[in-house]
Design a protein around this motif. Structure first.
Motif, PDB file in Angstrom:
ATOM      1  N   MET A 181      33.366 -24.416 -30.693  1.00  0.00           N
ATOM      2  CA  MET A 181      32.384 -23.516 -30.093  1.00  0.00           C
ATOM      3  C   MET A 181      31.997 -22.452 -31.118  1.00  0.00           C
ATOM      4  O   MET A 181      32.854 -21.910 -31.809  1.00  0.00           O
ATOM      5  CB  MET A 181      32.944 -22.849 -28.837  1.00  0.00           C
ATOM      6  N   THR A 182      30.700 -22.171 -31.198  1.00  0.00           N
ATOM      7  CA  THR A 182      30.187 -21.204 -32.171  1.00  0.00           C
ATOM      8  C   THR A 182      29.332 -20.160 -31.474  1.00  0.00           C
ATOM      9  O   THR A 182      28.159 -20.399 -31.182  1.00  0.00           O
ATOM     10  CB  THR A 182      29.334 -21.920 -33.245  1.00  0.00           C
ATOM     11  N   PRO A 183      29.901 -18.984 -31.175  1.00  0.00           N
ATOM     12  CA  PRO A 183      29.098 -17.895 -30.617  1.00  0.00           C
ATOM     13  C   PRO A 183      28.378 -17.140 -31.734  1.00  0.00           C
ATOM     14  O   PRO A 183      28.932 -16.929 -32.821  1.00  0.00           O
ATOM     15  CB  PRO A 183      30.144 -16.996 -29.939  1.00  0.00           C
ATOM     16  N   ALA A 201      23.072 -16.863 -29.315  1.00  0.00           N
ATOM     17  CA  ALA A 201      23.202 -18.295 -29.059  1.00  0.00           C
ATOM     18  C   ALA A 201      24.658 -18.692 -28.935  1.00  0.00           C
ATOM     19  O   ALA A 201      25.564 -17.989 -29.403  1.00  0.00           O
ATOM     20  CB  ALA A 201      22.544 -19.088 -30.189  1.00  0.00           C
ATOM     21  N   LEU A 202      24.859 -19.830 -28.314  1.00  0.00           N
ATOM     22  CA  LEU A 202      26.151 -20.504 -28.281  1.00  0.00           C
ATOM     23  C   LEU A 202      25.888 -21.939 -28.700  1.00  0.00           C
ATOM     24  O   LEU A 202      25.080 -22.626 -28.082  1.00  0.00           O
ATOM     25  CB  LEU A 202      26.768 -20.451 -26.889  1.00  0.00           C
ATOM     26  N   LEU A 203      26.543 -22.354 -29.781  1.00  0.00           N
ATOM     27  CA  LEU A 203      26.333 -23.698 -30.306  1.00  0.00           C
ATOM     28  C   LEU A 203      27.574 -24.545 -30.094  1.00  0.00           C
ATOM     29  O   LEU A 203      28.701 -24.067 -30.270  1.00  0.00           O
ATOM     30  CB  LEU A 203      26.025 -23.682 -31.807  1.00  0.00           C
ATOM     31  N   ASP A 204      27.367 -25.804 -29.714  1.00  0.00           N
ATOM     32  CA  ASP A 204      28.423 -26.795 -29.848  1.00  0.00           C
ATOM     33  C   ASP A 204      28.503 -27.084 -31.338  1.00  0.00           C
ATOM     34  O   ASP A 204      27.586 -27.652 -31.927  1.00  0.00           O
ATOM     35  CB  ASP A 204      28.060 -28.054 -29.064  1.00  0.00           C
ATOM     36  N   GLY A 205      29.597 -26.680 -31.966  1.00  0.00           N
ATOM     37  CA  GLY A 205      29.673 -26.711 -33.421  1.00  0.00           C
ATOM     38  C   GLY A 205      30.169 -28.002 -34.025  1.00  0.00           C
ATOM     39  O   GLY A 205      30.414 -28.048 -35.233  1.00  0.00           O
ATOM     40  N   ALA A 242      24.928 -21.441 -38.511  1.00  0.00           N
ATOM     41  CA  ALA A 242      24.544 -21.352 -37.096  1.00  0.00           C
ATOM     42  C   ALA A 242      23.247 -20.581 -36.927  1.00  0.00           C
ATOM     43  O   ALA A 242      22.385 -20.962 -36.118  1.00  0.00           O
ATOM     44  CB  ALA A 242      25.666 -20.691 -36.293  1.00  0.00           C
ATOM     45  N   TYR A 243      23.079 -19.500 -37.689  1.00  0.00           N
ATOM     46  CA  TYR A 243      21.841 -18.722 -37.558  1.00  0.00           C
ATOM     47  C   TYR A 243      20.645 -19.522 -38.075  1.00  0.00           C
ATOM     48  O   TYR A 243      19.561 -19.492 -37.482  1.00  0.00           O
ATOM     49  CB  TYR A 243      21.953 -17.405 -38.309  1.00  0.00           C
ATOM     50  N   MET A 244      20.831 -20.238 -39.165  1.00  0.00           N
ATOM     51  CA  MET A 244      19.768 -21.092 -39.683  1.00  0.00           C
ATOM     52  C   MET A 244      19.363 -22.136 -38.646  1.00  0.00           C
ATOM     53  O   MET A 244      18.168 -22.372 -38.389  1.00  0.00           O
ATOM     54  CB  MET A 244      20.228 -21.757 -40.978  1.00  0.00           C
TER      55      MET A 244
END
Length: 332
Positions: free
Chosen positions: A83-85, A96-100, A304-306
């Motif tokens: 998980m990537t907050p 955002a919250l990404l499935d990393g 993640a920001y990109m």
């Protein structure tokens, strides 16, 4: 309430090229070299069922983002979940919250490529790759974006794995990729050596490294993970991703220190310091260099920001809501 974006692993997969990951991660490490905060991994372990919960974080003020990784691995299903907050670094609001999961090999590979670009010879054209899993794929595709490669020799203990890897990568990148029967055969004539394993013992003999070789090691993020032998660390200009982690979980460095092969001032500089020009990288064609990439929040936040920005442009993701503490804690 504030709205954020949730991005699934499927939405993230294929959203950016290896070169785009490399540029985002390079910028993240430049900010780190100029003082951006980053914290090494922290890990909690569980005995029964055996597993671990790991996290690390970073703030990239010029990017305008902060966050990190939190992942669980092992446990009853022996799988891993990433998980990537991602937060705005000025307001603190969630972005955002990404499935990393799907970005993992690419952001890690990009870090290896940034280290290689900073430390390998400009004319480096041949690669030895030890490992044939998803992380090896990410490393090779990213390094192909920073050097004009001609030949790659891949070794994995399982013959089918290394041959399948070579066949697959020959369809994805221009340099010739060939499977070889030993790590020694891969390493002896390589300009760049990449280790992408889970090994607890060294995967090649450091005396085999020719002068001028660069090594990127990305599988030693535990005191007992040791891809490189003490001889390699002793011979090399040693650059980790974060200085703070080397005596915590950089297994090859710890072993070399324990064996007396190096002293405790052997760290040349962090990668960010080299990228930012605060410390020199390679200073001669004869130097052997090592980049120890154990994983940080720097590449995670940068990547993640990109991906978040690209997803916004393409209208990807679904909205999720977060309540600010000023409302939720008071019940307003």
């Amino acid at each position: 309430m504030t709205e954020a974006v949730f991005l699934t692993s499927e939405e993230v997969a294929g959203l950016a090229s290896p070169a785009e990951y490399v540029e985002a991660v390079r910028e993240g490490y430049r900010q780190r070299g100029e003082g951006a905060p980053a914290r090494p991994r922290s890990k909690l372990t569980n005995a029964d069922p055996p597993g671990m919960l790991t996290d690390y974080s970073a703030i990239l003020p010029e990017t305008g983002a902060m966050g990190g990784y939190m992942y669980a691995a092992g446990f009853a299903d022996e799988d891993a979940w990433f998980m990537t907050p991602l937060f705005d670094s000025e307001s603190g609001e969630p972005l955002a919250l990404l499935d990393g999961a799907s970005m993992n090999p690419f952001k890690t590979g990009a870090t290896g490529a940034v280290g290689t670009d900073a430390l390998a010879r400009d004319d480096a054209k041949t690669v030895a790759l030890i490992g044939a899993g998803s992380q090896a794929r990410g490393q090779l595709r990213a390094i192909d974006a920073v050097r004009d490669l001609e030949s790659v020799w891949v070794y994995s203990p399982t013959k089918d794995s290394r041959e399948e890897f070579a066949g697959e990568m020959n369809e994805q990148i221009d340099p010739s990729v060939a499977a070889v029967a030993s790590s020694a055969a891969a390493v002896e004539e390589a300009d760049i050596v990449i280790t992408a394993t889970t090994a607890s013992e060294p995967v090649f003999d450091g005396d085999l490294l020719a002068e001028g070789t660069h090594v990127t090691a990305m599988g030693q993020y535990h005191p007992n993970k040791r891809e490189l032998d003490a001889r390699t660390i002793e011979r090399a200009k040693y650059v980790p991703d974060l200085r703070e982690r080397v005596e915590q979980d950089a297994g090859s460095y710890i072993a070399a220190l324990d064996e007396g092969a190096i002293s405790d001032d052997h760290v040349h500089a962090e990668l960010g310091e080299v990228v930012a020009g605060e410390a020199p990288g390679r200073e001669s064609d004869d130097e052997i260099t090592v980049f120890d990439s154990g994983g940080t929040g720097i590449e995670t936040v940068a990547s993640a920001y990109m991906l978040y920005e690209k997803a916004k442009d393409e209208g990807l993701g679904s909205e999720i809501s977060f309540a600010p503490a000023s409302e939720a804690l008071t019940g307003r």
